[in-house]
Every structure is written in structure tokens, then in C-alpha cells.
Design a protein around this motif. Sequence first.
Motif, PDB file in Angstrom:
ATOM      1  N   MET A   1       3.741   6.138  -7.714  1.00  0.00           N
ATOM      2  CA  MET A   1       4.540   4.939  -7.463  1.00  0.00           C
ATOM      3  C   MET A   1       5.208   5.043  -6.088  1.00  0.00           C
ATOM      4  SD  MET A   1       3.715   3.654 -10.236  1.00  0.00           S
ATOM      5  CE  MET A   1       4.525   2.091  -9.965  1.00  0.00           C
ATOM      6  N   ASP A   2       5.212   3.941  -5.377  1.00  0.00           N
ATOM      7  CA  ASP A   2       5.833   3.929  -4.042  1.00  0.00           C
ATOM      8  C   ASP A   2       7.353   3.865  -4.186  1.00  0.00           C
ATOM      9  OD1 ASP A   2       3.208   3.764  -2.907  1.00  0.00           O
ATOM     10  OD2 ASP A   2       3.225   1.605  -3.313  1.00  0.00           O
ATOM     11  N   CYS A   3       8.025   4.737  -3.509  1.00  0.00           N
ATOM     12  CA  CYS A   3       9.514   4.805  -3.545  1.00  0.00           C
ATOM     13  C   CYS A   3      10.046   4.201  -4.846  1.00  0.00           C
ATOM     14  CB  CYS A   3      10.130   4.110  -2.335  1.00  0.00           C
ATOM     15  SG  CYS A   3       9.594   2.416  -2.067  1.00  0.00           S
ATOM     16  N   PHE A   4       9.755   4.901  -5.897  1.00  0.00           N
ATOM     17  CA  PHE A   4       9.847   4.297  -7.225  1.00  0.00           C
ATOM     18  C   PHE A   4      11.228   3.760  -7.580  1.00  0.00           C
ATOM     19  CE2 PHE A   4       9.574   4.864 -12.002  1.00  0.00           C
ATOM     20  CZ  PHE A   4       8.939   3.642 -12.177  1.00  0.00           C
ATOM     21  N   TYR A   5      12.244   4.584  -7.398  1.00  0.00           N
ATOM     22  CA  TYR A   5      13.585   4.130  -7.785  1.00  0.00           C
ATOM     23  C   TYR A   5      13.977   2.857  -7.026  1.00  0.00           C
ATOM     24  CZ  TYR A   5      14.393   8.687 -10.052  1.00  0.00           C
ATOM     25  OH  TYR A   5      14.342   9.794 -10.854  1.00  0.00           O
ATOM     26  N   VAL A   6      13.550   2.792  -5.787  1.00  0.00           N
ATOM     27  CA  VAL A   6      13.844   1.588  -5.010  1.00  0.00           C
ATOM     28  C   VAL A   6      13.154   0.382  -5.644  1.00  0.00           C
ATOM     29  CG1 VAL A   6      13.423   0.415  -2.825  1.00  0.00           C
ATOM     30  CG2 VAL A   6      14.265   2.774  -2.832  1.00  0.00           C
ATOM     31  N   GLN A   7      11.913   0.553  -6.010  1.00  0.00           N
ATOM     32  CA  GLN A   7      11.207  -0.567  -6.620  1.00  0.00           C
ATOM     33  C   GLN A   7      11.840  -1.010  -7.929  1.00  0.00           C
ATOM     34  OE1 GLN A   7       7.007  -1.484  -6.223  1.00  0.00           O
ATOM     35  NE2 GLN A   7       6.671   0.726  -6.031  1.00  0.00           N
ATOM     36  N   VAL A   8      12.304  -0.040  -8.681  1.00  0.00           N
ATOM     37  CA  VAL A   8      12.952  -0.392  -9.939  1.00  0.00           C
ATOM     38  C   VAL A   8      14.193  -1.238  -9.655  1.00  0.00           C
ATOM     39  CG1 VAL A   8      14.158   0.522 -11.956  1.00  0.00           C
ATOM     40  CG2 VAL A   8      12.065   1.624 -11.155  1.00  0.00           C
ATOM     41  N   GLU A   9      14.950  -0.823  -8.670  1.00  0.00           N
ATOM     42  CA  GLU A   9      16.154  -1.575  -8.331  1.00  0.00           C
ATOM     43  C   GLU A   9      15.803  -2.938  -7.735  1.00  0.00           C
ATOM     44  OE1 GLU A   9      18.943  -0.859  -9.336  1.00  0.00           O
ATOM     45  OE2 GLU A   9      18.750   1.250  -9.891  1.00  0.00           O
ATOM     46  N   GLN A  10      14.723  -2.992  -6.998  1.00  0.00           N
ATOM     47  CA  GLN A  10      14.329  -4.279  -6.407  1.00  0.00           C
ATOM     48  C   GLN A  10      13.808  -5.236  -7.461  1.00  0.00           C
ATOM     49  OE1 GLN A  10      11.703  -2.879  -3.271  1.00  0.00           O
ATOM     50  NE2 GLN A  10      13.308  -3.153  -1.716  1.00  0.00           N
ATOM     51  N   ARG A  11      13.283  -4.699  -8.520  1.00  0.00           N
ATOM     52  CA  ARG A  11      12.885  -5.600  -9.594  1.00  0.00           C
ATOM     53  C   ARG A  11      14.123  -6.152 -10.282  1.00  0.00           C
ATOM     54  NH1 ARG A  11       9.128  -3.695 -14.586  1.00  0.00           N
ATOM     55  NH2 ARG A  11      11.064  -2.666 -15.258  1.00  0.00           N
TER      56      ARG A  11
ATOM     57  N   GLU B   1       4.566   9.738 -11.279  1.00  0.00           N
ATOM     58  CA  GLU B   1       3.205  10.150 -10.940  1.00  0.00           C
ATOM     59  C   GLU B   1       2.382  10.320 -12.201  1.00  0.00           C
ATOM     60  OE1 GLU B   1       2.927  12.815  -6.964  1.00  0.00           O
ATOM     61  OE2 GLU B   1       3.659  13.798  -8.769  1.00  0.00           O
ATOM     62  N   VAL B   2       1.171   9.831 -12.164  1.00  0.00           N
ATOM     63  CA  VAL B   2       0.308   9.909 -13.338  1.00  0.00           C
ATOM     64  C   VAL B   2      -1.106  10.321 -12.925  1.00  0.00           C
ATOM     65  CG1 VAL B   2      -0.726   8.582 -15.214  1.00  0.00           C
ATOM     66  CG2 VAL B   2       1.633   8.115 -14.519  1.00  0.00           C
TER      67      VAL B   2
ATOM     68  N   PHE C   1       5.495  -3.444  -9.890  1.00  0.00           N
ATOM     69  CA  PHE C   1       5.571  -2.231  -9.071  1.00  0.00           C
ATOM     70  C   PHE C   1       4.265  -1.999  -8.320  1.00  0.00           C
ATOM     71  CE2 PHE C   1       8.333  -0.553 -12.717  1.00  0.00           C
ATOM     72  CZ  PHE C   1       9.477  -1.102 -12.165  1.00  0.00           C
ATOM     73  N   THR C   2       4.372  -1.610  -7.078  1.00  0.00           N
ATOM     74  CA  THR C   2       3.180  -1.176  -6.354  1.00  0.00           C
ATOM     75  C   THR C   2       3.070   0.338  -6.429  1.00  0.00           C
ATOM     76  OG1 THR C   2       4.241  -0.813  -4.201  1.00  0.00           O
ATOM     77  CG2 THR C   2       3.504  -3.056  -4.711  1.00  0.00           C
TER      78      THR C   2
ATOM     79  N   LYS D   1      -0.029   5.233   2.256  1.00  0.00           N
ATOM     80  CA  LYS D   1       1.028   4.630   1.455  1.00  0.00           C
ATOM     81  C   LYS D   1       1.745   3.586   2.301  1.00  0.00           C
ATOM     82  CE  LYS D   1       2.954   7.513  -2.031  1.00  0.00           C
ATOM     83  NZ  LYS D   1       3.703   6.453  -2.619  1.00  0.00           N
ATOM     84  N   PRO D   2       2.382   2.648   1.714  1.00  0.00           N
ATOM     85  CA  PRO D   2       2.378   2.365   0.274  1.00  0.00           C
ATOM     86  C   PRO D   2       1.256   1.415  -0.124  1.00  0.00           C
ATOM     87  CG  PRO D   2       3.925   0.918   1.389  1.00  0.00           C
ATOM     88  CD  PRO D   2       3.284   1.766   2.465  1.00  0.00           C
ATOM     89  N   ALA D   3       1.071   1.288  -1.380  1.00  0.00           N
ATOM     90  CA  ALA D   3       0.202   0.279  -1.977  1.00  0.00           C
ATOM     91  C   ALA D   3      -1.232   0.359  -1.508  1.00  0.00           C
ATOM     92  CB  ALA D   3       0.780  -1.117  -1.740  1.00  0.00           C
TER      93      ALA D   3
END
Length: 715
Positions: free
Chosen positions: A19-29, A121-122, A205-206, A226-228
Motif C-alpha cells: 500500500m502506498d503511504c498507507f496511513y496517509v491514505q487511510v486518513e485521506q479516505r 503489505e501482502v 486505496f492505491t 511507486k506509487p500506484a
Amino acid sequence: MPVARPEPSDARVIALVDMDCFYVQVEQRRQPQLRGLPTAVVQYNSWKGGGLIAISYEARKYGVNRSMRGDEAKKLCPEIQLVQVPVARGKADLNLYRNAGSEVVSILARKGRCERASIDEVYLDLTDAAEAMLFENPPEKLEAIDEETLNSHILGLDEEVGKQKGKLAREWLCRSNATQQDKLLACGAIIVAELRMQVLRETEFTCSAGIAHNKLLAKLASSMNKPAQQTVVPSSAVKGMLDPLPIKKMKQLGGKLGSSLQSDLGISTVGDLLKFTEEKLQEHYGTNTGTWLWNIARGISGDEVEGRLLPKSHGCGKNFAGPQALKTLASVESWLKDLCEELSERLQSDLDQNNRVAHSLTLHAAVYKTNDADQLKKFPSKSCPLRYGASKIQEDALKLFNSGLREFLDSQRAEIQGTSKTAWVVTHLSVSASKILAKPSGTHSILRFFHSQDSSSSSKEQTYVGIDENSIQFSPSGGENQVAADEVEAKKDPMINRVDSNPIQGDQREVSYHKGTNSILRLFHNLDPSCPSQEQTYNEISQNSIPSLPSGSENRMAADQVEATKETLISHVKSYLARGEMQKETTHKGSGPILRFFQAQRLPCTSSDNAVPSTSGAEHEQELDRVGTYEESRKEKVEINDDLSSLHHEEHRPERWRLNPEEIDTSVIDELPPEIQHEIRGWLQPLKRAKTATRGSSIADYFSPAKKGPKSSNS
DNA sequence: ACGGTTAATACA
DNA sequence: TTGTATTAA
């Protein structure tokens, strides 16, 4: 770690999705107005703007990086949006991100084996899916390949400046003269592109991905664009990719081992590593590591994708840096309480949602010696069998701390003897739960166990209860308690093991969630009281136990029978089962299945009678008794023991839960079990999905040209 | 004496 | 087995 294994002749197709800068994306959602803006997630905003733990790509352009504080980031990028990590009980609360990670996992698990490597990460083993595609619908026969796949980066392809984007990739992907291996990778690329589109559609999420023949290469590739974006590693490109690569970039070599390679053997790139024989490397680093090094230099890794969707342990901890270091026993106790409460909640969720039970509790602490030159801070970690219920965990954690502290002080005694004023402060506390196993769906195995234990069980019980009451549960290093502790392991574990010996276990369970048609139906079936196989047994067996809420069973467990009987032991198990039963009962109150389900999520009632203010460390710092000098520490031991006995008589407040259907909103979905999150999302947000889906066929241009995301563009 | 928190894993 | 250390995100 990974034992040497030659590359299998039948090539695997492995992907790492990151996931790209994951915590940021979560907050942006959560706050779509932040999309496209330079954004960072910080924790502990109070000091120098908080520490950055995730930085958006917009902000990275300004040179903002993870080692910075919020204030520094502001200097480099005045417009940066700093979002704070949620705080609960005075510490960072990462549940939001954990749950968002689970959303992603539940989507990625649709194709092939899936391993949750970290919160963002998966790994995927797409071998079967790729082979199937190659057989049924090979890329070379495909008339159209979707845009996202065409955007793949293929390592080793000359990306000429003038050449049209995707042209080369298309050729490579569809080559009919490609090796079988390359064709499989091409199929992998198509599958991964599709999965990434699904992730985007359903979670917003990207992510980026690497597609290769093993985990090592997939991991390396995932971070190259990166990203996406996604990157494919054909076998022919491996050498060209690895040889010039600084060894520090290789997984596992970012730390001391990598440094040692560099300083001891003069190895700075993977290419340098190639010059060493396997034997030579083994001489320096042991057989396993030597072989492993030899292999990875050649891009060889037999590491399997594990097929695990859930974490193997839960832990929570907190650092108390500098002036925040804990100076009083009372503050240690208070923070332990908070930590244990969080841990208990998470364990309960895991039990509710995944039917898993943790069996081991570990406490870790770091102590700082304030007065001596060598400010040693080696505090032994301690573990013991885990008992469910917040206050039990708390009680045990405190005992573990006590045990560790005693050992720590004893070990220091020799050195200290001369110096009179030696003070200690606690700079870190953490508790974690591990050895998590699937709870059996039926109780047959337990009942069978007791029937077979008729003659001898009473004596075992005595030992067990004795242990429970005397808190003798430390490991051999605990000294005088060793024999008793061993007995606990010997007598108690057979019971636990029997409970866990159900064939349906851990990973298999998880996989089975995804095999059937509808995981939601299956989940409700599991909760359905009319399901005879397990529920009947549960009701039967819990009849005699007090149906109190989660922590309630403690009362029975703590009953002070000295002469214990088999009945008591059985009642323990009944209580244990009753806990599971209670969770199920709460789910029956609602009308529809969804409502029932949400109610089962038990939003914690803000316990107004919580004695401990949980907002700031300062409030724990009332100077009661110092943890101070060594001389004092002998007194402390007494105090600790006193504390323990008082803890023992502590009232047991049943935890209360408020079930308020009104509060159901989309953010609640984050709390759902991974297996069904995306399905629920699909039900609740059909419009939004339709909207995002029309945006474009490629992930790259999803958020980029428009400064605003699809969500905010309609507001 | 402030990147913090959380996990996984290998080794003794 | 438990505990420690390393590594990583």
C-alpha cells in the motif's frame, strides 16, 4: 532462515502488494479534502509537532521524510497537512489502520494464497491462477489488455523515451515466443492489475506491486515504481537488477548483518556478494545464513507464501521517553492497566471475529539507570499463560513485571553495592499475546478429555487452582517457583492442547472462509443458535456457569477452594466456553442479520468509573513512591506484593457494552472482520462505488490530474 | 535524552 | 520452552 532450496522447475508466480503511504491514505479516505495535498500522519503531536510515521508522495517532493518531526516538515513544506494518529488510553491507537489493512487483505485473498506480511503489505502466490489463465485465456490470444496491465513496468525492457507508453509492455506481455516462465509472469501481471483495480474501487486505496518468481524479487520490484504502479521481473532481468544493487536494499540486510557484510568482507553490492563461495559465507555467518546469502545474491529464494490472513500475535506498548520516564510504581501499574485493557479488547475482538484464542502473555519493559555511567537497561521479558479478561491480564502482567523487576535488581546487585544512590526509571512497557490458536467449533474434544481424565483430574486441578491463586506462573528463571510453574505447564497444557486439537485450525480456517460462495452467510451460520452441532453443546455446558460478561467468569475462576475437585476444573472450562457463548447471545438480540452483526461489535461503553485518567502521562506521575535507590527497592518488593494482594481483592466490574444501532455508519465497517468488510461496503455504498468506477481505467490517473479525489468532486 | 509502535523470525 | 536480538514497516 529460509533453507536452501533449488528453484522449482515449475515456476511460481509471486506478487507483493504494497500500500502506498498507507496511513496517509487511510486518513485521506476519512477526510477526502486532504487528497492530493501534501499530507503526513504524526503521532504525539505535543512535542515538536509529533513524529512522522507516513508521508504522502506530494509531501515527499519537498524532502519530508520519516525521520522528521512535524515542525521540521512544516519548515520544508509549510502547507503540509499533519494528521494525528488516534489516541486511546493515552497511547497511539492503530486499530483504524489495522482494519483498513484487513479490508485490503480480504480483497487480495480472492485470488490464490495470501499472506499478510505487515499492516500494509501482502504476498500473493498466484501460480495456480496464472497457470489457469495461461491455459484458458493466454495473453497472446487476448485482443485487449487493460490499461493498468499495460502500464506495468517490465524490468529489462528498454523504455525508450519516444516510444509510446505501453507499446513495449504490450509486446512483451503478448509475445507468443516467450518462455513459459515469462508467460506466467504476464498472466500474473494481468491478475495483479485487476486486483489492484478492485482494491481501488472497493477501498479507495492505491497500491504498488511487484510480480516475480519468488518473494524476494517481488518485494524488491514492488518498491521500484511507486506509487500506484506495478513492476514485473522476468528471469532474464534478475542479474541486471541485483548486481548493482547495494546490499542494504535487500530484505534482511538493512541492519547489522548488512553492515557486517560491508565492513568485514568489503561487500557493498549484491554483485560483490556473488564473488564469495557458499562455504566462505558459511564460515562467517553460519551454515543457514551463509547459504541464504549465497542464494539471495542470485535471486534465489524458496520462501513460500504462507497463507495467513490474520496476525500471529497482538501487542501494545508505549515508550516513555526522557522526562516522561515512569518514576513511580503507581504509574507503572496505571499504564500497565491501560495497556492490558487495550490488549484485552483486541483479544476479545479476535475471539469474536475470528474465533481465535491466545495462550501466552508476555511482558516487556525497559529500565533506565539514571545514575551510573553504563546506563544499562536490560530488563528481562517474562511470559505466562494468558487468562482472558482485562483484569486478569492486568493482574498477570503486573506479576510479570514484578518478577522481571526482582530479577533485574538482583542481577544488578553486585555492581551496585558500592554506589548508594542508584535510581531507576521505566522507559518502556509492553504487553503482548501470542500462541493464538483457533477455537474449536465444537466441544466434543473437551468433553472427551474430561471423561478420559476422571481418575486423575482432581489432583491436576488442585495444582491449577493453586497456581492461579498464588500467581506462580513464571518461567524457570523465576527461581523458587520453578517446580510449580512446570507443573502448570504439565497439567494445564494438556487441557488446552486438547481444546485446540480440533482439526479445523488457524490457517485452514482462514482459507476456508474464502473457499465457499458467501463468507457473510457462512459467518452468520456460525453465529446462529439454531446451528445444532455447536450451539446445543454450548448451551448445555454453560447452563451452570454464571452468564456474566467477558470478565465475569473470573469470579468463578478465583474461587478459593483449596481442595479442588474435578467439578471445579470443569467449571473453568464451562466459564471459558460461556465467554464464547455470551458473545453469541448478544448477537441474537437484533432483528436482521446485519443488525445482529453490528450489535455483536460491542461499542465499548465509556466507563465513567474508570479511575485512571488516560489522557496524559503526566497524570500518572504523582510522586507517591519512587522506584529509586536500590536500598529502597527491597522495600518496593514488599510494596509490589502488597499491591498484588490488594489487586486480588479488587472489585470486578463487569464491562458493559452499549449496543446502539443508530450509531451505525460507514466508518463502523472498519471494525468488521476482514472476511466480510468489502461485502458490507458493497451493500452500503453502491452509489459511491459506481461513481469511482467510472473515473478511469487506469490507477495512475485516478487521483493525479484532478487535485481532488472522486469523492470530494461531488461535494 | 524523543522516529514510536507493532510484528515476525532466528537463535541460544 | 522461554527469552533475546534483529529486522522491518
